[in-house]
Design an enzyme around this catalytic site. Structure first.
Site, PDB file in Angstrom:
ATOM      1  N   ASP A 141      64.974 -34.655  68.706  1.00  0.00           N
ATOM      2  CA  ASP A 141      65.316 -33.536  69.567  1.00  0.00           C
ATOM      3  C   ASP A 141      64.015 -33.165  70.301  1.00  0.00           C
ATOM      4  OD1 ASP A 141      66.578 -31.162  70.572  1.00  0.00           O
ATOM      5  OD2 ASP A 141      65.534 -30.034  69.004  1.00  0.00           O
ATOM      6  N   ASP A 173      63.216 -29.641  72.199  1.00  0.00           N
ATOM      7  CA  ASP A 173      62.772 -28.243  72.092  1.00  0.00           C
ATOM      8  C   ASP A 173      62.644 -27.834  70.625  1.00  0.00           C
ATOM      9  OD1 ASP A 173      62.875 -27.682  74.968  1.00  0.00           O
ATOM     10  OD2 ASP A 173      65.034 -27.865  74.756  1.00  0.00           O
ATOM     11  N   GLY A 210      69.622 -25.291  70.197  1.00  0.00           N
ATOM     12  CA  GLY A 210      70.370 -26.541  70.331  1.00  0.00           C
ATOM     13  C   GLY A 210      71.624 -26.435  71.171  1.00  0.00           C
ATOM     14  N   ARG A 233      73.259 -24.830  77.837  1.00  0.00           N
ATOM     15  CA  ARG A 233      73.029 -23.612  78.623  1.00  0.00           C
ATOM     16  C   ARG A 233      74.300 -22.760  78.677  1.00  0.00           C
ATOM     17  NH1 ARG A 233      70.371 -24.854  84.333  1.00  0.00           N
ATOM     18  NH2 ARG A 233      69.143 -26.238  83.015  1.00  0.00           N
ATOM     19  N   SER A 289      69.015 -30.357  76.522  1.00  0.00           N
ATOM     20  CA  SER A 289      68.435 -29.715  77.704  1.00  0.00           C
ATOM     21  C   SER A 289      68.507 -30.574  78.956  1.00  0.00           C
ATOM     22  CB  SER A 289      66.973 -29.367  77.433  1.00  0.00           C
ATOM     23  OG  SER A 289      66.377 -28.874  78.607  1.00  0.00           O
ATOM     24  N   ASN A 338      66.514 -29.945  81.279  1.00  0.00           N
ATOM     25  CA  ASN A 338      65.112 -29.962  81.717  1.00  0.00           C
ATOM     26  C   ASN A 338      64.275 -30.968  80.915  1.00  0.00           C
ATOM     27  OD1 ASN A 338      64.886 -27.693  83.699  1.00  0.00           O
ATOM     28  ND2 ASN A 338      65.722 -26.533  81.974  1.00  0.00           N
ATOM     29  N   ASP A 379      65.381 -29.275  64.890  1.00  0.00           N
ATOM     30  CA  ASP A 379      64.954 -27.937  64.441  1.00  0.00           C
ATOM     31  C   ASP A 379      66.117 -26.943  64.433  1.00  0.00           C
ATOM     32  OD1 ASP A 379      65.132 -27.833  67.305  1.00  0.00           O
ATOM     33  OD2 ASP A 379      64.110 -25.890  67.194  1.00  0.00           O
TER      34      ASP A 379
HETATM   35  C1  BG6 Z   1      68.215 -27.186  73.844  1.00  0.00           C
HETATM   36  C2  BG6 Z   1      67.611 -25.873  73.412  1.00  0.00           C
HETATM   37  O1  BG6 Z   1      67.322 -28.220  73.587  1.00  0.00           O
HETATM   38  O2  BG6 Z   1      68.527 -27.165  75.225  1.00  0.00           O
HETATM   39  C3  BG6 Z   1      68.507 -24.710  73.812  1.00  0.00           C
HETATM   40  O3  BG6 Z   1      67.443 -25.882  72.001  1.00  0.00           O
HETATM   41  C4  BG6 Z   1      68.820 -24.783  75.298  1.00  0.00           C
HETATM   42  O4  BG6 Z   1      67.866 -23.501  73.504  1.00  0.00           O
HETATM   43  C5  BG6 Z   1      69.439 -26.140  75.619  1.00  0.00           C
HETATM   44  O5  BG6 Z   1      69.715 -23.761  75.671  1.00  0.00           O
HETATM   45  C6  BG6 Z   1      69.786 -26.308  77.089  1.00  0.00           C
HETATM   46  O6  BG6 Z   1      68.617 -26.322  77.834  1.00  0.00           O
HETATM   47  P1  BG6 Z   1      68.564 -26.290  79.422  1.00  0.00           P
HETATM   48  O7  BG6 Z   1      67.125 -26.645  79.723  1.00  0.00           O
HETATM   49  O8  BG6 Z   1      69.502 -27.334  79.934  1.00  0.00           O
HETATM   50  O9  BG6 Z   1      68.939 -24.941  79.861  1.00  0.00           O
HETATM   51 MG    MG Z   2      65.648 -28.081  69.276  1.00  0.00          MG
END
Ligand code: BG6
Ligand code: MG
Length: 217
Positions: free
Chosen positions: A10, A12, A47, A50, A117, A119, A171
């Site tokens: 993972d 984040d 995890g 969004r 994510s 991002n 995590d």
């Molecule tokens: C996960 C995070 O990796 O990504 C979450 O643990 C987050 O907290 C999710 O909401 C989505 O991320 P993003 O960058 O697409 O908004």
């Molecule tokens: Mg995570």
């Protein structure tokens, strides 16, 4: 325990402490829309995609919104998040991660990313980590977010290795559930109290050796 042939990380909260940046950005948004939101929700939120995160927060406030407004709020949260991660550098990779990646390379273990994510690639580029991965699966590639196992199943498929041989590092409670649902062995990164469903829990990668890892499983 089956032989480990691949690891799926993972992002984040495992490779970099951006779990806290996501949380702060959600707190800012919740504050702006008048929903009380604090530390007690942090673990449950980790995890989640969004949209699932926004729905979780709206649910706390008993707020029902149309999809256009939800899209706008997700954009606002992402803008907060991007501002918070604006200054990250390779120095922010969590302690021991780079050394552990080197160990995996020396053992011929394949490595994939399995993150919710959208991002993720931007963050990996900023950390100079793109070359470390044989496959990347993130929020842009999945239709179902953790605790659904899709992200890890796609990662294992991309590596060409069956789930039972792919060790997941997570995590988040939702990520541990996702790994278990997909038939993956999983190590929790964080506290045993929050991640008790994992096969083992470690505080982080600092000082982790190959033999140390095998002893955990
Ligand atoms: C996960 C995070 O990796 O990504 C979450 O643990 C987050 O907290 C999710 O909401 C989505 O991320 P993003 O960058 O697409 O908004
Ligand atoms: Mg995570």
């Amino acid at each position: 325990m089956k032989k480990i042939r691949a690891c799926i990380f993972d992002l984040d909260g495992v490779i970099i402490d951006t779990a806290s940046h996501h949380f702060i950005a959600w707190c800012q948004l919740a504050d702006e829309i008048g929903i009380p939101f604090a530390d007690e929700h942090n673990e449950a939120l980790k995890g989640l995609s969004r949209l699932d995160s926004l729905e979780y927060i709206l649910n706390i406030g008993g707020m029902v919104l149309d999809s256009e407004t939800k899209l706008r709020l997700m954009e606002t949260k992402n803008a907060h998040y991007l501002k918070l991660v604006g200054n990250i550098t390779p120095m922010d990779v969590l302690p021991g991660v780079m050394d552990f990646m080197e160990i995996l390379k020396s053992k011929g273990i394949k490595v994939a990313l399995g993150s919710s994510s959208k991002n993720a690639e931007m963050i990996l580029r900023r950390l100079n980590l793109m070359d470390q991965f044989d496959a990347l699966v993130d929020g842009n590639h999945i239709t179902l977010s953790k605790p659904d196992p899709e992200v890890f199943i796609l990662g294992a498929k991309a590596l060409g290795i069956e789930p039972e041989y792919c060790l997941v590092f997570e995590d988040a409670q939702s990520g541990i559930d996702a790994a278990k649902a997909g038939g993956f062995p999983v190590i929790g990164i964080g506290s045993l109290a929050a991640l008790s469903k994992a096969d083992a829990v470690i505080a982080g990668f600092d000082g982790l050796t190959w033999d140390g890892l095998k002893a955990l499983l």
